[in-house]
Design an enzyme around this catalytic site. Structure first.
Site, PDB file in Angstrom:
ATOM      1  N   LYS A  60       0.876  -1.164   0.000  1.00 49.91           N
ATOM      2  CA  LYS A  60       0.000   0.000   0.000  1.00 49.91           C
ATOM      3  C   LYS A  60       0.921   1.223   0.000  1.00 49.91           C
ATOM      4  O   LYS A  60       1.920   1.253   0.702  1.00 49.91           O
ATOM      5  CB  LYS A  60      -0.848  -0.048   1.280  1.00 49.91           C
ATOM      6  CG  LYS A  60      -1.811   1.091   1.422  1.00 49.91           C
ATOM      7  CD  LYS A  60      -3.077   0.829   0.617  1.00 49.91           C
ATOM      8  CE  LYS A  60      -3.904   2.100   0.517  1.00 49.91           C
ATOM      9  NZ  LYS A  60      -4.599   2.236  -0.759  1.00 49.91           N
ATOM     10  N   TYR A  61       0.622   2.209  -0.831  1.00 50.18           N
ATOM     11  CA  TYR A  61       1.431   3.424  -0.842  1.00 50.18           C
ATOM     12  C   TYR A  61       0.848   4.380   0.193  1.00 50.18           C
ATOM     13  O   TYR A  61      -0.310   4.790   0.088  1.00 50.18           O
ATOM     14  CB  TYR A  61       1.419   4.053  -2.239  1.00 50.18           C
ATOM     15  CG  TYR A  61       2.317   5.264  -2.342  1.00 50.18           C
ATOM     16  CD1 TYR A  61       3.698   5.127  -2.311  1.00 50.18           C
ATOM     17  CD2 TYR A  61       1.775   6.549  -2.458  1.00 50.18           C
ATOM     18  CE1 TYR A  61       4.528   6.237  -2.399  1.00 50.18           C
ATOM     19  CE2 TYR A  61       2.605   7.653  -2.545  1.00 50.18           C
ATOM     20  CZ  TYR A  61       3.976   7.492  -2.513  1.00 50.18           C
ATOM     21  OH  TYR A  61       4.793   8.583  -2.596  1.00 50.18           O
ATOM     22  N   LEU A  62       1.632   4.679   1.213  1.00 52.83           N
ATOM     23  CA  LEU A  62       1.160   5.585   2.264  1.00 52.83           C
ATOM     24  C   LEU A  62       1.342   7.011   1.750  1.00 52.83           C
ATOM     25  O   LEU A  62       2.399   7.355   1.230  1.00 52.83           O
ATOM     26  CB  LEU A  62       1.932   5.355   3.556  1.00 52.83           C
ATOM     27  CG  LEU A  62       1.896   3.921   4.099  1.00 52.83           C
ATOM     28  CD1 LEU A  62       2.789   3.781   5.327  1.00 52.83           C
ATOM     29  CD2 LEU A  62       0.471   3.516   4.446  1.00 52.83           C
TER      30      LEU A  62
ATOM     31  N   HIS B 215      13.703   9.806  -2.741  1.00 50.23           N
ATOM     32  CA  HIS B 215      13.878   8.752  -1.732  1.00 50.23           C
ATOM     33  C   HIS B 215      15.257   8.765  -1.086  1.00 50.23           C
ATOM     34  O   HIS B 215      15.658   7.798  -0.451  1.00 50.23           O
ATOM     35  CB  HIS B 215      13.593   7.356  -2.311  1.00 50.23           C
ATOM     36  CG  HIS B 215      12.248   7.232  -2.953  1.00 50.23           C
ATOM     37  ND1 HIS B 215      11.075   7.504  -2.275  1.00 50.23           N
ATOM     38  CD2 HIS B 215      11.883   6.890  -4.208  1.00 50.23           C
ATOM     39  CE1 HIS B 215      10.055   7.322  -3.093  1.00 50.23           C
ATOM     40  NE2 HIS B 215      10.512   6.964  -4.282  1.00 50.23           N
TER      41      HIS B 215
ATOM     42  N   ASN C 230      18.508  -1.941   7.535  1.00 48.55           N
ATOM     43  CA  ASN C 230      19.865  -1.767   7.020  1.00 48.55           C
ATOM     44  C   ASN C 230      20.846  -2.349   8.030  1.00 48.55           C
ATOM     45  O   ASN C 230      20.859  -1.950   9.183  1.00 48.55           O
ATOM     46  CB  ASN C 230      20.159  -0.287   6.781  1.00 48.55           C
ATOM     47  CG  ASN C 230      19.311   0.264   5.656  1.00 48.55           C
ATOM     48  OD1 ASN C 230      19.166  -0.371   4.615  1.00 48.55           O
ATOM     49  ND2 ASN C 230      18.722   1.421   5.859  1.00 48.55           N
TER      50      ASN C 230
ATOM     51  N   ARG D 200      23.978  -2.151   8.782  1.00 54.39           N
ATOM     52  CA  ARG D 200      25.254  -1.434   8.755  1.00 54.39           C
ATOM     53  C   ARG D 200      25.112  -0.135   9.527  1.00 54.39           C
ATOM     54  O   ARG D 200      24.024   0.205   9.967  1.00 54.39           O
ATOM     55  CB  ARG D 200      25.634  -1.111   7.312  1.00 54.39           C
ATOM     56  CG  ARG D 200      24.543  -0.282   6.658  1.00 54.39           C
ATOM     57  CD  ARG D 200      24.910   0.249   5.309  1.00 54.39           C
ATOM     58  NE  ARG D 200      23.734   0.545   4.523  1.00 54.39           N
ATOM     59  CZ  ARG D 200      23.014   1.664   4.594  1.00 54.39           C
ATOM     60  NH1 ARG D 200      23.363   2.622   5.437  1.00 54.39           N
ATOM     61  NH2 ARG D 200      21.957   1.841   3.835  1.00 54.39           N
TER      62      ARG D 200
END
Ligand code: ADP
Length: 450
Positions: free
Chosen positions: A201-203, A235, A289, A291
């Site tokens: 779903k794109y918020l 992004h 992530n 790292r």
């Protein structure tokens, strides 16, 4: 503890690791390409080894050259920084096969989190809240269309191997699905050699909130609160802060505990970041992530810890120097990323630095590998420095950022500094009232950035 470590990176992050090693009495080895012979990390390390020509593929990403540099210098462990080989499970495996130590998580954890579908499945099973979406991969356009209709548009198609903002496409409507699906797959294939995609779903108005976690690999893990990295362009983060202006102590404790418990559960070792989108009081996991992140200094500032030192300690089998109850927040910290880029299009702008002056004073930290007369080579990332400020509260941190930016001089190339001067004039920046789309809208309106 190690006697000598090798830093498989360049730029400010290589300096960051060399500095931590020096404070711990550990000798450091820099590796560099022929384009970086005069780079600051080479000058600052105790030893250096040239590992190849300018292209990263043949130098900073050359595993045989890096292993050979360890063998020549007698370095016992490798710190990968961020980017380059930092999330390459195969590299970790080879390091271990050579009897060396990787300063970071295990190959298994890197693999698990590097594949976004596996990461999401793992996190879901560990009780971490996720963005609603497909159950695993979506193999055909027809399935994508069916899911889109079921979930309701907009949706986002994401390459499971994606990263750095690549391999993600938003489908606004059913008519848009074919384009988005095919482009995401093609980008996954061409950038990461893997065209598997999934759907979320794109918020529409979330903030980007990420939780810093740290584990000892023996079942103990803590969280170091959140960072708000909502100010992004394509992004990519440009301005980060801790704590998040919209997060309450109760929310922090709740989501922090979920993340720390998840890491303890899988015996995670070292530093990690669990990224969420945050909308209407809810957290939705997007990725982990495995790292150290570019923006780690804001967390260091408010908790008064050295994350690189802790990474080196746990890699050497020592315990972390803190427990959850020792970690309390002191003040507010902001980082801005200074890139050698020309506005309004952010095109890379390498070249010779004719004058460099770093800001200083109370609560100011400048992590940069620049110096007077340095030539920024055209082959690598355009990040040339990070300005980090720390104040007793957010208004003080913002005032300090404004003051420090005024002192900073980087002449000879274009940088993103004017962007931050302009942003500091904006009311929304002072109230903290922005989501992940705010900066793109602002750039469009104010700079005509498309
Ligand atoms: P990458 O690995 O390329 O950095 P992420 O999954 O971390 O990709 O997402 C990066 C950014 O993309 C997020 O910070 C957010 O701005 C946007 N994004 C990702 N997933 C969604 C989503 N489901 N809805 C809205 N925006 C998203």
């Amino acid at each position: 503890m190690f006697n000598k470590i090798l830093v498989a990176n360049r730029g400010e992050i290589a300096l960051r690791v060399i500095r931590a090693a020096r404070e711990m009495g550990i000798a450091s080895v820099a590796v560099h390409s022929t384009a970086d012979s005069d780079a600051m990390h080479v000058r600052m390390a105790d030893e250096s080894v040239c590992i190849g020509p300018p292209s990263s593929q043949d130098s900073y990403l050359s595993v045989p050259a890096i292993i050979a540099a360890c063998e020549i210098t007698g370095a016992e462990a490798i710190h990968p920084g961020y980017g380059f080989l930092s999330e390459n499970a195969g590299f970790v495996q080879i390091i271990e096969d050579h009897g060396l130590t990787f300063i970071g998580p295990t190959a298994e954890h890197i693999r698990m989190m590097g594949d976004k579908i596996t990461a999401k499945d793992t996190m879901k099973a560990l009780g971490v809240p996720c963005v609603p979406g497909s159950d695993g991969g979506v193999a055909t356009l027809e399935e994508a269309q069916r899911l889109g209709a079921e979930m309701g548009y907009p949706v986002i198609i994401k390459a499971t191997a994606g990263g750095g903002g690549k391999g993600m496409k938003v489908a606004e409507s059913a008519a848009d699905m074919e384009r988005a699906y095919r482009t995401a797959r093609a980008e996954g294939k061409s950038n990461f050699g893997n065209d598997e995609v999934y759907i979320e779903k794109y918020l529409t108005t979330p903030r980007h909130i990420e939780i810093q976690v740290f584990g000892d690999g023996k079942g103990r893990a803590v969280h170091l609160g959140e960072r708000d990295c909502s100010l992004q362009r394509r992004h990519q983060k440009v301005f980060e802060e801790a704590p998040g202006p919209s997060i309450t102590p109760e929310e922090r404790a709740r989501i922090g505990k979920i993340c720390a418990d998840a890491c303890a559960n899988i015996n995670y070792i070292g530093a990690g970041t669990i990224e969420f989108l945050y909308e209407n009081g809810e957290f939705y996991f997007i990725e982990m992530n495995t790292r150290l992140q570019v923006e780690h200094p804001v967390t260091e500032a408010i908790f008064g810890v050295d994350l690189v030192r802790e990474q080196i300690r746990v890699a050497a089998g020592l315990p972390m120097t803190f427990e959850q109850d020792d970690l309390t927040i002191n003040g507010h910290s902001i980082e801005v990323r200074i890139n050698a880029e020309k506005l309004p299009n952010f095109s890379p702008c390498p070249g010779k630095i004719t004058q460099y002056h770093a800001p200083g004073g109370l609560g100011v930290r400048m992590d940069s590998a620049l110096y007077d007369g340095y030539s920024i080579p055209p082959y690598y990332d355009s990040l040339i420095g990070k300005l980090i400020v720390h104040g007793r509260d957010r208004p003080e941190a913002l005032a300090r950022l404004n003051r420090a930016l005024g002192e900073l001089i980087v002449d000879g190339v274009d940088t993103t500094v004017p962007l931050f001067h302009a942003l500091l004039q904006e009311k929304d920046i002072h109230t903290g009232g922005y989501n992940i789309h705010w900066l793109e809208h602002w750039l469009e309106t104010n700079l005509g950035d498309a």
